[in-house]
Design an enzyme around this catalytic site. Structure first.
Site, PDB file in Angstrom:
ATOM      1  N   HIS A   8      27.916 -12.799 113.773  1.00 47.86           N
ATOM      2  CA  HIS A   8      28.628 -13.097 112.728  1.00 47.86           C
ATOM      3  C   HIS A   8      27.764 -13.977 111.558  1.00 47.86           C
ATOM      4  O   HIS A   8      27.243 -14.832 111.899  1.00 47.86           O
ATOM      5  CB  HIS A   8      29.852 -13.759 112.929  1.00 47.86           C
ATOM      6  CG  HIS A   8      30.654 -14.199 111.629  1.00 47.86           C
ATOM      7  ND1 HIS A   8      31.642 -13.228 111.306  1.00 47.86           N
ATOM      8  CD2 HIS A   8      30.720 -15.276 110.629  1.00 47.86           C
ATOM      9  CE1 HIS A   8      32.517 -13.877 110.237  1.00 47.86           C
ATOM     10  NE2 HIS A   8      31.968 -15.246 109.973  1.00 47.86           N
ATOM     11  N   ASP A  37      27.536 -15.331 107.729  1.00 47.13           N
ATOM     12  CA  ASP A  37      28.130 -15.929 106.558  1.00 47.13           C
ATOM     13  C   ASP A  37      27.231 -15.724 105.426  1.00 47.13           C
ATOM     14  O   ASP A  37      26.250 -16.420 105.357  1.00 47.13           O
ATOM     15  CB  ASP A  37      28.779 -17.228 106.566  1.00 47.13           C
ATOM     16  CG  ASP A  37      29.583 -17.491 107.788  1.00 47.13           C
ATOM     17  OD1 ASP A  37      30.768 -16.983 107.593  1.00 47.13           O
ATOM     18  OD2 ASP A  37      29.845 -18.255 108.820  1.00 47.13           O
ATOM     19  N   GLY A  52      33.843 -21.987 103.972  1.00 45.23           N
ATOM     20  CA  GLY A  52      32.720 -22.778 103.244  1.00 45.23           C
ATOM     21  C   GLY A  52      31.653 -23.771 103.934  1.00 45.23           C
ATOM     22  O   GLY A  52      30.712 -23.972 103.800  1.00 45.23           O
ATOM     23  N   PHE A  53      32.315 -24.195 105.097  1.00 43.93           N
ATOM     24  CA  PHE A  53      31.716 -25.392 105.708  1.00 43.93           C
ATOM     25  C   PHE A  53      31.935 -25.073 107.238  1.00 43.93           C
ATOM     26  O   PHE A  53      33.136 -24.739 107.470  1.00 43.93           O
ATOM     27  CB  PHE A  53      31.851 -26.782 105.393  1.00 43.93           C
ATOM     28  CG  PHE A  53      31.563 -27.016 103.969  1.00 43.93           C
ATOM     29  CD1 PHE A  53      30.122 -27.559 103.487  1.00 43.93           C
ATOM     30  CD2 PHE A  53      32.318 -26.619 102.575  1.00 43.93           C
ATOM     31  CE1 PHE A  53      29.744 -27.901 102.127  1.00 43.93           C
ATOM     32  CE2 PHE A  53      31.996 -26.929 101.580  1.00 43.93           C
ATOM     33  CZ  PHE A  53      30.721 -27.347 101.264  1.00 43.93           C
ATOM     34  N   ASP A  65      38.326 -16.701 112.796  1.00 40.39           N
ATOM     35  CA  ASP A  65      37.275 -17.402 112.240  1.00 40.39           C
ATOM     36  C   ASP A  65      37.393 -18.807 112.066  1.00 40.39           C
ATOM     37  O   ASP A  65      38.249 -19.053 110.782  1.00 40.39           O
ATOM     38  CB  ASP A  65      36.510 -16.688 111.073  1.00 40.39           C
ATOM     39  CG  ASP A  65      35.328 -17.091 110.700  1.00 40.39           C
ATOM     40  OD1 ASP A  65      34.918 -18.236 111.420  1.00 40.39           O
ATOM     41  OD2 ASP A  65      34.851 -16.851 109.767  1.00 40.39           O
ATOM     42  N   SER A 115      36.986 -22.986 113.847  1.00 40.82           N
ATOM     43  CA  SER A 115      36.883 -23.942 114.965  1.00 40.82           C
ATOM     44  C   SER A 115      37.705 -23.360 116.442  1.00 40.82           C
ATOM     45  O   SER A 115      38.468 -23.735 116.791  1.00 40.82           O
ATOM     46  CB  SER A 115      37.994 -25.047 114.482  1.00 40.82           C
ATOM     47  OG  SER A 115      37.428 -26.074 113.431  1.00 40.82           O
ATOM     48  N   SER A 134      30.928 -25.878 117.166  1.00 38.43           N
ATOM     49  CA  SER A 134      31.928 -26.578 118.225  1.00 38.43           C
ATOM     50  C   SER A 134      32.254 -25.741 119.450  1.00 38.43           C
ATOM     51  O   SER A 134      32.540 -26.337 120.408  1.00 38.43           O
ATOM     52  CB  SER A 134      33.328 -27.122 117.521  1.00 38.43           C
ATOM     53  OG  SER A 134      33.974 -26.115 117.030  1.00 38.43           O
TER      54      SER A 134
END
Length: 234
Positions: free
Chosen positions: A32, A34, A142-143, A175, A177, A199
């Site tokens: 993946h 980004d 975004g983060f 998508d 956490s 994480s």
């Protein structure tokens, strides 16, 4: 049950690029990537150039997640380098969605759409039958490290029902956490693809093999599903 994992390369250790890509390429279903423009979301990340570097050492499928205001511009670049899945934000394609999907399909590639937490499934109903993948954001985009939004999982459940009812062919991806704390909740919603980032995978250990083993163990413990039986662990 064939659980698919897709590591988010934005969260990998870039100083260990070759080592981590080399280890993961035969174990995961896709990577993946980004791509952010600093406008659609207030951040910059990876690029088509980065995808080209990954393709030099791995033939694993690559899925580009566009977080951009001008998806047509980036789609052309991603088509040029043969990105397997090109997934644009539903919020940025009003008036051009059909054109983009047709261009991607005409290039022999697959088209996807990404729904941010506030964006309803109804926003893509006009072209849902043409999609190859739908990504549900379970965090604000975004983060890395954002708070998990449990309510977003309802979209996964509803998409699965709609796919079965109308015989659509799109994959359902989550998508945000995806880790030990959320694996059980996500599993109940039953997506086809789990995107794992800092994480859930890369931040578990300094060694990618150790991180991978711990991720698999965490998933199996929290969900009760054995995934190691069909994923190469060596």
């Amino acid at each position: 049950m064939n659980i698919k994992f897709s590591p988010s390369l934005m969260t990998m250790d870039l100083d260990k690029f070759s080592e981590q890509i080399g280890f993961l390429k035969d174990k995961v279903d896709s990577f993946h990537v980004d791509i952010m423009d600093g406008h659609f979301v207030p951040n910059l990340s990876l690029s088509p150039w980065f995808i080209e570097q990954v393709k030099k050492i791995a033939d694993t499928q690559i899925s580009a997640h566009l977080m951009v205001e001008d998806p047509a511009f980036w789609t052309d670049k991603l088509i040029d380098i043969g990105t397997d899945f090109i997934c644009f934000p539903a919020e940025s394609v009003s008036g051009i969605a059909f054109r983009l999907i047709n261009k991607i399909h005409s290039s022999g590639l697959r088209a996807g759409v990404v729904l941010n937490p506030e964006t309803p499934i109804s926003s893509i109903e006009a072209y849902i039958d043409k999609l190859d993948k739908i990504t549900i954001m379970t965090v604000d985009p975004g983060f890395a490290g954002e708070v998990f939004i449990k309510k977003s999982l309802e979209k996964i459940v509803n998409l699965r029902k709609e796919r079965e009812k109308f015989n659509y062919h799109f994959l359902i991806e989550m998508d945000g956490s995806s880790n030990k704390k959320s694996f059980s909740m996500i599993h109940q919603a039953n997506p086809d693809i789990y995107i794992v980032g800092r994480s859930g995978l890369f931040g578990l250990s300094d060694d990618i093999q150790t991180s991978w083993q711990e991720m698999i163990e965490n998933f199996e413990t929290e969900t009760g599903v054995k995934v190691s039986k069909f994923i190469n662990q060596e």
